[in-house]
Design a protein around this motif. Structure first.
Motif, PDB file in Angstrom:
ATOM      1  N   HIS A 779       0.847  -1.193   0.000  1.00  0.00           N
ATOM      2  CA  HIS A 779       0.000   0.000   0.000  1.00  0.00           C
ATOM      3  C   HIS A 779       0.889   1.251   0.000  1.00  0.00           C
ATOM      4  O   HIS A 779       0.991   1.964   1.007  1.00  0.00           O
ATOM      5  N   SER A 780       1.529   1.477  -1.116  1.00  0.00           N
ATOM      6  CA  SER A 780       2.413   2.639  -1.221  1.00  0.00           C
ATOM      7  C   SER A 780       2.519   3.089  -2.672  1.00  0.00           C
ATOM      8  O   SER A 780       2.162   2.348  -3.600  1.00  0.00           O
ATOM      9  N   VAL A 781       2.981   4.322  -2.809  1.00  0.00           N
ATOM     10  CA  VAL A 781       3.343   4.878  -4.109  1.00  0.00           C
ATOM     11  C   VAL A 781       4.848   5.062  -4.095  1.00  0.00           C
ATOM     12  O   VAL A 781       5.368   5.785  -3.231  1.00  0.00           O
ATOM     13  N   CYS A 782       5.546   4.414  -4.995  1.00  0.00           N
ATOM     14  CA  CYS A 782       6.993   4.623  -5.054  1.00  0.00           C
ATOM     15  C   CYS A 782       7.306   5.545  -6.215  1.00  0.00           C
ATOM     16  O   CYS A 782       6.620   5.534  -7.242  1.00  0.00           O
ATOM     17  N   SER A 783       8.341   6.347  -6.045  1.00  0.00           N
ATOM     18  CA  SER A 783       8.722   7.303  -7.079  1.00  0.00           C
ATOM     19  C   SER A 783      10.202   7.606  -6.958  1.00  0.00           C
ATOM     20  O   SER A 783      10.816   7.396  -5.902  1.00  0.00           O
ATOM     21  N   THR A 784      10.751   8.122  -8.026  1.00  0.00           N
ATOM     22  CA  THR A 784      12.158   8.529  -8.020  1.00  0.00           C
ATOM     23  C   THR A 784      12.334   9.937  -7.461  1.00  0.00           C
ATOM     24  O   THR A 784      13.459  10.363  -7.205  1.00  0.00           O
ATOM     25  N   GLY A 785      11.231  10.669  -7.281  1.00  0.00           N
ATOM     26  CA  GLY A 785      11.329  12.024  -6.743  1.00  0.00           C
ATOM     27  C   GLY A 785       9.985  12.710  -6.763  1.00  0.00           C
ATOM     28  O   GLY A 785       8.985  12.152  -7.231  1.00  0.00           O
ATOM     29  N   THR A 786       9.941  13.914  -6.231  1.00  0.00           N
ATOM     30  CA  THR A 786       8.719  14.721  -6.231  1.00  0.00           C
ATOM     31  C   THR A 786       9.022  16.074  -6.852  1.00  0.00           C
ATOM     32  O   THR A 786      10.165  16.380  -7.195  1.00  0.00           O
ATOM     33  N   HIS A 787       7.998  16.901  -6.949  1.00  0.00           N
ATOM     34  CA  HIS A 787       8.173  18.237  -7.535  1.00  0.00           C
ATOM     35  C   HIS A 787       9.059  19.123  -6.672  1.00  0.00           C
ATOM     36  O   HIS A 787       9.547  20.154  -7.146  1.00  0.00           O
TER      37      HIS A 787
END
Length: 906
Positions: A779-787
């Motif tokens: 239950h997560s959102v993985c990303s390489t970065g944010t704004h």
């Protein structure tokens, strides 16, 4: 005939409802039924042992087709202290004329497992059915109820197969089909006389056309022992969740600010028409999610500072710059049309967003369109329906915009009239007979067009199977419609922000007012629920910006510029006695006022230290100083240096800010005699004045305060708000939980199944430099970065030492570390993210582009969206390619699609 008279002529049906449930309570608690979500009209249950609760209740209705919903709640006296979670309540429908007694066996239900599968993100709108109703004459019935997400609604249905003739005798082609009465909620009523006293059964997924079984429950057979039923009785056994052996569905997607999208026909900024085209590109590459930054109207002063998308002047209205002018009529004046087209091409060719010029041009075009078709549009049935549905916010918003422009400021405290909102007076102002009505109606027209265009884009996303994910900012502008119309919901004497982190050593001061949660609680957070409901009209998922704010907010005094002098609200401040109990001798004069000495002045200001002594501080005794009254707050210092932007002045100003924040404790907002340890003070001069023993005592106190003291307290605070809000709509809920995260945040997010945000370069586990992708929760959102971060390529070039450790430890590579993140490096990092356990993998568009060295922007630094440490940053980044050019690069689309397919995110 009056409605009341008509109602009296409709015969009422009287039924008996018997509820039974096993639930262990403690002394002083009692269990009640909350019928049809009416908490103030609950039905008490009785018990002999505090475990088995039941009661019978006479129910009257004139609507025999009505669904009856209910929840169980635990009460202390007349106060509900907890109730069942979930957007899906228990439910049942009334049967034939003979059915007069309904016996309901239940179990307490928390959120269903894999609650995300019940969200609108994973469920396209589809036809529902009425429950089957047995013919009159059937004496007693059994109604099965089940929750089952994950079926292919166009191709499959839920059914029951069992060991008796009424359930098909386990025949593959004779199961009894259930009816989907609400999304993922299935009911089936059978004649009790057709069922043997005891039988086995299973839920099955059947082909919607043939009725043949396609999937069986992967569990032992269920057993049913029917109780003897009297004529007129309907028995409803416990609802159950049904799952089939299906692999978890995981999704890949893309994050991009709407203003950053570029097409051949856009007007210097992305718009809702461009959003449709971007959704097509995402779907064509195998991505099933598109995430945006906030799109609310931020038009305050009309300048560059309005480009900050997290300072909305309305929580409902959309920013006019997102209008797709191509969907409006062209100017009838051909010369005007040509001038517009020339300026549009000029703005669209620019590499960065020219916020002021774009908005000036778009508003001019909108005024022309309004003159040409405004009367016709505003008299249409479609607009009148839109206005009736949105009048409560649209009228105050339009009046606010008119008064903002009339007074040349959004600060309503400075308006010559209407400083205090009066609904009756505003209604008069907005009366169509008023001479200023056309100026107000102009804003109605804009918001109606924006509504239609976004609704169209949202519908297109659903048709393409793409989750459209919005963003709910934690704050609002203190010069906003809501601050004007509903000031009782806010604390205007504070500023919301964030404590120091890796992006901002002085903390962040957003300037927003903080929320008056005590007032919001009284109407069950109606302000937030209306806000979420409006968003659910368009989006199927959303990101809660700074979800920590629902636990506690970092509140900064209005006299501060930096965030260091803030403290958490709500919080448990410390008394002088409690501080001393940690072994620290509390001295108010020394510990709560700026510590300033000659050594500090010389060290911080060098050759200009004497200037500081003469102008900004006054001598106390020995080598100690205090700030002069005219400079004793950061806002006073800020005002003194207004307009002085040379390097020396900026350095002097920052130094003075540091002097003012050099305190060990800050006073509580509501109880000045109580104190909070100042955040990150261990690096300041005042901390170094403490003895070793005092420093040890302070650190013990500090760690207790920030990491232990509030866990249960903040857990309870969040659990008052978040269950109500996150379950008020069917949208998928994601939380931005980065920063100084207390332990209780994970407790709440796990319990409510709110998707967390996982960033590898911002690990949450203590002692880790880089997050372990394989350990990310589902239950997560993985990303390489944010704004708020540099892009993947930008980060690679920031700190060679960090990059080298990542290159060797995480990627497992040897040899010389590349100075730039080459295409294969970016591709490998993305591949690993896609293969993580996270339900969603949503990557910035810039990082998707980074895998193609020929196509990506040559200047990695130019792709940065925001720099949080700079409060005056302009949000200007745009794609360096048009959507048309992007669509032509089939090789890149194929490469992205292959990466997604290989990771099983289809």
């Amino acid at each position: 005939m009056e409605q009341e008279q008509i109602t009296k002529l409709i015969p009422k049906k009287t039924m008996k409802l018997t509820f039974r449930i096993r639930y262990r309570t403690v002394w002083g608690e009692n269990l009640r039924i909350i019928l049809n979500e009416e908490e103030n009209n609950s039905i008490p249950l009785t018990t002999r042992d505090g475990v088995i609760w039941q009661n019978s209740y006479e129910y009257f209705t004139t609507d025999i087709e009505k669904v009856i919903t209910y929840r169980y709640g635990v009460f202390r006296g007349e106060t509900c202290v907890r109730k069942e979670f979930g957007a899906i309540p228990h439910s049942f429908y009334l049967g034939n004329a003979q059915q007069t007694h309904y016996i309901l066996d239940d179990c307490w239900r928390e959120l269903p497992a894999d609650f995300h599968r019940y969200s609108s993100a994973f469920n396209l709108p589809h036809p529902l059915s009425r429950p089957n109703k047995l013919p009159d004459g059937v004496g007693s019935c059994v109604t099965f109820r089940a929750l089952c997400p994950g079926l292919s609604h166009k191709k499959q249905a839920l059914a029951i197969s069992g060991s008796c003739n009424a359930l098909g005798n386990w025949d593959w082609f004779r199961p009894i089909r259930m009816q989907e009465v609400a999304p993922n909620v299935w009911h089936l009523t059978l004649d009790a006389s057709s069922l043997p006293p005891s039988f086995e059964y299973k839920f099955v997924a059947v082909n919607a056309e043939t009725g043949a079984v396609e999937e069986w429950e992967g569990r032992p057979n269920r057993t049913f022992h029917i109780q003897p039923l009297m004529r007129g009785e309907t028995y409803l056994p416990m609802e159950t969740e049904v799952f089939f052996n299906l692999p978890p569905r995981k999704i890949a997607g893309c994050a991009i600010p709407l203003f950053s999208i570029r097409s051949e026909g856009s007007c210097g900024t992305g718009d809702f028409g461009d959003l449709k085209s971007f959704i097509d590109w995402a779907a064509d590459t195998g991505q099933q999610a598109v995430q945006l930054l906030p799109i609310n109207d931020t038009s305050g002063n009309g300048g560059w500072m309005d480009s900050y998308p997290y300072s909305a002047i309305s929580i409902y209205a959309f920013h006019p710059m997102y209008i797709d002018l191509r969907q409006l009529p062209e100017p009838e004046d051909k010369e005007e049309a040509q001038l517009f087209e020339t300026e549009r091409r000029k703005l669209n060719a620019q590499p960065l967003l020219d916020y002021e010029a774009v908005n000036k041009l778009k508003l001019a075009y909108l005024r022309t369109a309004f003159r040409q078709e405004g009367d016709e549009v505003l008299s249409s049935e479609e607009f009148l329906s839109f206005f009736a549905h949105n009048e409560s916010w649209l009228q105050p918003y339009a009046a606010f915009c008119y008064l903002r422009d009339l007074n040349h400021t959004p600060d309503f405290h400075q308006w010559s009239k209407y400083q205090t909102y009066d609904a009756a007076e505003i209604a008069k102002l907005c009366n169509p007979e008023n001479e200023v009505y056309p100026k107000i109606a102009f804003h109605y027209y804009i918001q109606y067009q924006l509504h239609k265009q976004l609704l169209d884009a949202a519908s297109h996303a659903r048709q393409r199977g793409v989750i459209l994910k919005g963003d709910i900012p934690i704050g609002i502008s203190r010069c906003s419609v809501e601050a004007w119309t509903e000031p009782y919901y806010f604390n205007m004497n504070g500023q919301a922000g964030a404590p120091p982190d890796a992006f901002s050593t002085n903390g962040q001061n957003w300037g927003f007012p903080t929320y008056n949660w005590e007032v919001m609680e009284k109407d069950n957070y109606l302000w937030w629920r209306k806000r979420f409901a409006k968003m659910a009209e368009y989006f199927t998922a959303y990101r809660i910006d700074h979800i920590l704010g629902f636990f506690r907010i970092w509140e900064i005094p209005t006299h501060s510029v930096h965030g260091l002098l803030g403290h958490f609200v709500p919080a448990l401040p410390m008394s002088e006695e409690e501080i001393r109990s940690f072994g620290l001798n509390f001295r108010k004069d020394f510990m709560t006022r700026p510590f300033i000495c000659d050594y500090m002045l010389n060290t911080m200001f060098g050759d200009r230290s004497d200037e500081v002594r003469q102008t900004f501080v006054r001598h106390l005794h020995h080598d100690l100083y205090a700030m002069r009254p005219e400079f004793d707050t950061q806002r006073k210092v800020e005002a003194y240096f207004a307009g002085k932007n040379d390097e020396e002045s900026l350095k002097m100003k920052e130094g003075l800010y540091s002097l003012i924040s050099d305190v060990l404790f800050v006073s509580d907002r509501d109880h000045p005699e109580l104190y909070h340890p100042r955040i990150c003070v261990q690096n300041d001069f005042i901390f170094k004045q403490l003895s070793g023993k005092e420093q040890e005592a302070f650190n013990h106190l500090y760690n207790h305060y920030y990491y232990q003291r509030h866990n249960e307290f903040w857990y309870q605070e969040a659990m008052k708000k978040l269950p109500v809000l996150t379950q008020s709509t069917p949208m998928l809920v994601c939380g931005e939980d980065l920063g100084m995260v207390p332990e209780c945040v994970a407790w709440v997010m796990e319990r409510l199944q709110i998707l967390s945000l996982e960033i590898q370069r911002m690990p949450k586990a203590f002692g880790q430099e880089f997050g372990r992708l394989c350990d990310y929760p589902f239950h997560s959102v993985c990303s390489t970065g944010t704004h708020d971060m540099s892009t993947l390529r930008g980060w690679w070039e920031e700190d060679p030492a960090v990059t080298e450790r990542f290159y060797r430890q995480e990627l497992g590579c040897w040899g010389e570390v590349p100075r730039q993140a080459s295409g294969w490096i970016c591709k490998e990092i993305i591949r690993r993210h896609l293969n993580s356990p996270s339900l969603l993998c949503i990557l910035p568009w810039q990082d998707w582009m980074a895998i193609d060295e020929k196509l990506r922007n040559l200047d990695a630094a130019a792709e940065r969206i925001n720099i949080p440490a700079n409060p005056h940053h302009y949000w200007r980044w745009r794609m360096h390619l048009t959507l048309e050019e992007l669509a032509e690069h089939k090789d890149l689309s194929s490469e992205i699609r292959t990466l997604i397919q290989e990771a099983g995110r289809e």
